[in-house]
Design an enzyme around this catalytic site. Structure first.
Site, PDB file in Angstrom:
ATOM      1  N   ARG A 164       0.858  -1.200   0.048  1.00 23.11           N
ATOM      2  CA  ARG A 164       0.074  -0.004  -0.120  1.00 23.11           C
ATOM      3  C   ARG A 164       0.969   1.192   0.009  1.00 23.11           C
ATOM      4  NH1 ARG A 164      -3.484  -2.951  -0.597  1.00 23.11           N
ATOM      5  NH2 ARG A 164      -5.750  -3.131   0.128  1.00 23.11           N
ATOM      6  N   SER A 237     -10.940  -0.053   3.776  1.00 26.89           N
ATOM      7  CA  SER A 237     -10.179  -0.393   4.860  1.00 26.89           C
ATOM      8  C   SER A 237      -9.587   1.020   5.305  1.00 26.89           C
ATOM      9  CB  SER A 237      -9.018  -1.283   4.582  1.00 26.89           C
ATOM     10  OG  SER A 237      -9.232  -2.250   4.169  1.00 26.89           O
ATOM     11  N   GLU A 343      -5.342   4.435   6.570  1.00 27.82           N
ATOM     12  CA  GLU A 343      -5.261   4.261   5.357  1.00 27.82           C
ATOM     13  C   GLU A 343      -5.736   5.352   4.360  1.00 27.82           C
ATOM     14  OE1 GLU A 343      -5.444   1.334   1.563  1.00 27.82           O
ATOM     15  OE2 GLU A 343      -7.234   2.217   2.676  1.00 27.82           O
TER      16      GLU A 343
HETATM   17  N1  EPU Z   1     -10.908 -10.587  10.142  1.00 28.66           N
HETATM   18  C1  EPU Z   1     -11.334 -10.284  11.303  1.00 28.66           C
HETATM   19  N2  EPU Z   1     -12.382  -9.587  11.418  1.00 28.66           N
HETATM   20  C2  EPU Z   1     -13.022  -8.904  10.276  1.00 28.66           C
HETATM   21  C3  EPU Z   1     -12.556  -8.996   9.248  1.00 28.66           C
HETATM   22  C4  EPU Z   1     -11.275  -9.822   8.982  1.00 28.66           C
HETATM   23  O1  EPU Z   1     -10.800 -10.810  12.235  1.00 28.66           O
HETATM   24  O2  EPU Z   1     -14.109  -8.172  10.715  1.00 28.66           O
HETATM   25  C5  EPU Z   1      -9.605 -11.232  10.016  1.00 28.66           C
HETATM   26  C6  EPU Z   1     -10.057 -12.174   9.059  1.00 28.66           C
HETATM   27  O3  EPU Z   1     -10.228 -13.360   9.529  1.00 28.66           O
HETATM   28  C7  EPU Z   1      -8.557 -12.605   8.372  1.00 28.66           C
HETATM   29  C8  EPU Z   1      -7.896 -11.325   8.355  1.00 28.66           C
HETATM   30  O4  EPU Z   1      -8.485 -10.667   9.246  1.00 28.66           O
HETATM   31  O5  EPU Z   1      -7.912 -13.305   8.790  1.00 28.66           O
HETATM   32  C9  EPU Z   1      -7.715 -10.726   7.019  1.00 28.66           C
HETATM   33  O6  EPU Z   1      -8.866 -10.339   6.393  1.00 28.66           O
HETATM   34  P1  EPU Z   1      -9.335  -9.930   5.144  1.00 28.66           P
HETATM   35  O7  EPU Z   1      -9.263 -11.280   4.460  1.00 28.66           O
HETATM   36  O8  EPU Z   1     -10.776  -9.409   4.892  1.00 28.66           O
HETATM   37  O9  EPU Z   1      -8.358  -8.787   4.787  1.00 28.66           O
HETATM   38  P2  EPU Z   1      -7.715  -7.595   5.198  1.00 28.66           P
HETATM   39  O10 EPU Z   1      -6.391  -7.763   5.519  1.00 28.66           O
HETATM   40  O11 EPU Z   1      -8.625  -7.070   6.500  1.00 28.66           O
HETATM   41  C10 EPU Z   1      -6.876  -6.652   3.018  1.00 28.66           C
HETATM   42  C11 EPU Z   1      -7.135  -5.214   2.418  1.00 28.66           C
HETATM   43  C12 EPU Z   1      -8.245  -4.890   1.496  1.00 28.66           C
HETATM   44  C13 EPU Z   1      -8.486  -6.338   0.493  1.00 28.66           C
HETATM   45  C14 EPU Z   1      -8.126  -7.736   1.491  1.00 28.66           C
HETATM   46  C15 EPU Z   1      -8.273  -8.953   0.557  1.00 28.66           C
HETATM   47  C16 EPU Z   1      -5.519  -3.691   3.752  1.00 28.66           C
HETATM   48  C17 EPU Z   1      -5.534  -2.490   4.574  1.00 28.66           C
HETATM   49  N3  EPU Z   1      -6.835  -3.959   3.258  1.00 28.66           N
HETATM   50  O12 EPU Z   1      -7.794  -6.659   4.087  1.00 28.66           O
HETATM   51  O13 EPU Z   1      -8.160  -3.754   0.793  1.00 28.66           O
HETATM   52  O14 EPU Z   1      -9.511  -6.192  -0.145  1.00 28.66           O
HETATM   53  O15 EPU Z   1      -7.216  -7.538   2.100  1.00 28.66           O
HETATM   54  O16 EPU Z   1      -7.251  -8.851  -0.041  1.00 28.66           O
HETATM   55  O17 EPU Z   1      -4.573  -4.141   3.273  1.00 28.66           O
HETATM   56  C18 EPU Z   1      -8.735  -1.449   1.208  1.00 28.66           C
HETATM   57  O18 EPU Z   1      -7.608  -1.115   1.052  1.00 28.66           O
HETATM   58  O19 EPU Z   1      -9.617  -0.691   0.946  1.00 28.66           O
HETATM   59  C19 EPU Z   1      -9.084  -3.001   0.935  1.00 28.66           C
HETATM   60  C20 EPU Z   1     -10.541  -3.164   1.115  1.00 28.66           C
END
Ligand code: EPU
Length: 348
Positions: A164, A237, A343
């Protein structure tokens, strides 16, 4: 060329997905490169600062607005070549690029579907999701140097991409992203790397199937903007996933297991980074700090589908949003000793 005449006192909230913030003192929409350059010249003659906005999906506008010239970047040419080259202006809606690539069987962007905003924003924050990052398929980025008002092409090595992150994000006063050239893989296989995706599609799934599966996943997390979704006013995010040293990762895992926040070490989400550091899941840390999905405080809340998205329920102010975000940050710091970084960009 006709003299540039910016509009005055233009509300910015409707141009952002959070629907918050005050007006631009001056405003111009730059649909072509000449207007973009003219806007910078006008601002320099008028002694006004310049801020740029694109799709507004990762942007927080202060309540007082912007005391200067806001340039809405609308460069909107797009071309798809059979050899996999795609050139898109900064103002092209991102989904149009993904759609054009998938329907032409060009692999490399199929996991990046359903992301709001414009193409110009994608190299700035090296947009990534579900196992792909734009940096992997960028061939060059055309920028306007704000000091010299000259256009130049930068290679990926000169963009300094990270998680990012990019040179353009770190030096917003230096460059305007005008166009992005991608090199995709004609007839190439889809990227099926992300755990959640591997569980949903067959290893040989088509680009279209992978795209649909990603859209389903994003919808389930309210990460696709849908006018009927109560979580729709957000900037995706709100915090970055923290990248920490191995010692911090181990400390957090041990703490989570000993406090009973995780049944075992394996269930604490963490991903190794090429640097040897570990990326933790901010959403997971937020929830383990006692902040639940759907939590509501005045006009703001945590999305009821994903703990990383803060939602504006209407009628709020940017100051309230930032206070709400700070409360979440301090809860996570108190519990885990790490700082969550915001972010979306604050328009200052
Ligand atoms: N999780 C939780 N609670 C929640 C949601 C997720 O505990 O409410 C845990 C999940 O169980 C999982 C982990 O967090 O183990 C990661 O969750 P997720 O796969 O949804 O991805 P993220 O790391 O929260 C990132 C990006 C997203 C992107 C997703 C999918 C960042 C800041 N965010 O989210 O990007 O869509 O991965 O690749 O890197 C954005 O930047 O606006 C965005 C939506």
């Amino acid at each position: 060329m006709a003299t540039l005449e910016p509009q005055r006192d233009v509300p910015l909230a409707p141009l952002t997905t959070l629907e918050l913030g005050g007006p631009a003192r001056y405003f111009v929409r730059a649909a072509d490169r000449e207007t973009l350059v003219a806007a910078f010249r006008w601002a320099s003659d008028a002694g006004q600062r310049v801020a740029l906005i694109g799709g507004g999906s990762n942007l927080i506008v202060p309540d007082e607005g912007f005391d200067g010239l806001v340039v809405h970047v609308g460069l909107s040419e797009v071309a798809f070549e059979p050899d996999g080259t795609v050139v898109a202006g900064a103002g092209v809606p991102w989904e149009l690029v993904v759609d054009g690539a998938v329907t032409r069987s060009l692999a490399g962007l199929e996991c990046l579907t359903g992301i709001p905003g414009s193409t110009g924003a994608t190299p700035i924050q090296n947009v990534g999701a579900y196992g792909q990052e734009v940096a992997e398929v960028i061939e060059s980025v055309t920028v306007l140097d704000r000091a010299t008002l000259a256009f130049e092409d930068r290679s990926p090595a000169d963009c300094d991409f990270g998680y990012r992150d990019s040179l353009f994000k770190r030096e917003p006063e230096h460059y305007v992203v005008c166009a992005v050239r991608f090199k995709l893989r004609p007839g190439g296989a889809a990227t099926i790397r992300y755990d959640e995706l591997q569980k949903r599609v067959a290893p040989e799934a088509s680009l279209g199937d992978v795209r649909s599966a990603v859209l389903d996943l994003r919808r389930a997390k309210s990460m696709v903007i849908d006018p009927d979704d109560p979580n729709r006013r957000s900037a995706g995010s709100f915090f970055l996933n923290p990248v920490v040293a191995p010692a911090d990762r181990d400390r957090i895992i041990a703490l989570s297991v000993s406090e009973g926040w995780a049944p075992n070490a394996e269930s604490v989400p963490q991903y190794p980074m090429p640097t040897g550091e570990a990326k933790l899941a901010a959403a997971w840390l937020i929830e383990r700090s006692g902040i639940h999905k759907g939590l509501r405080k005045g006009a703001f809340g945590v999305s009821d589908k994903h703990a990383l998205a803060l939602v504006h329920h209407g009628g709020g102010t940017t100051a309230e949003l930032l206070r709400f975000a700070e409360e979440i940050q301090s809860r996570v710091t108190d519990r885990f000793g790490i700082n969550l970084e915001r972010e979306p960009r604050l328009l200052l």
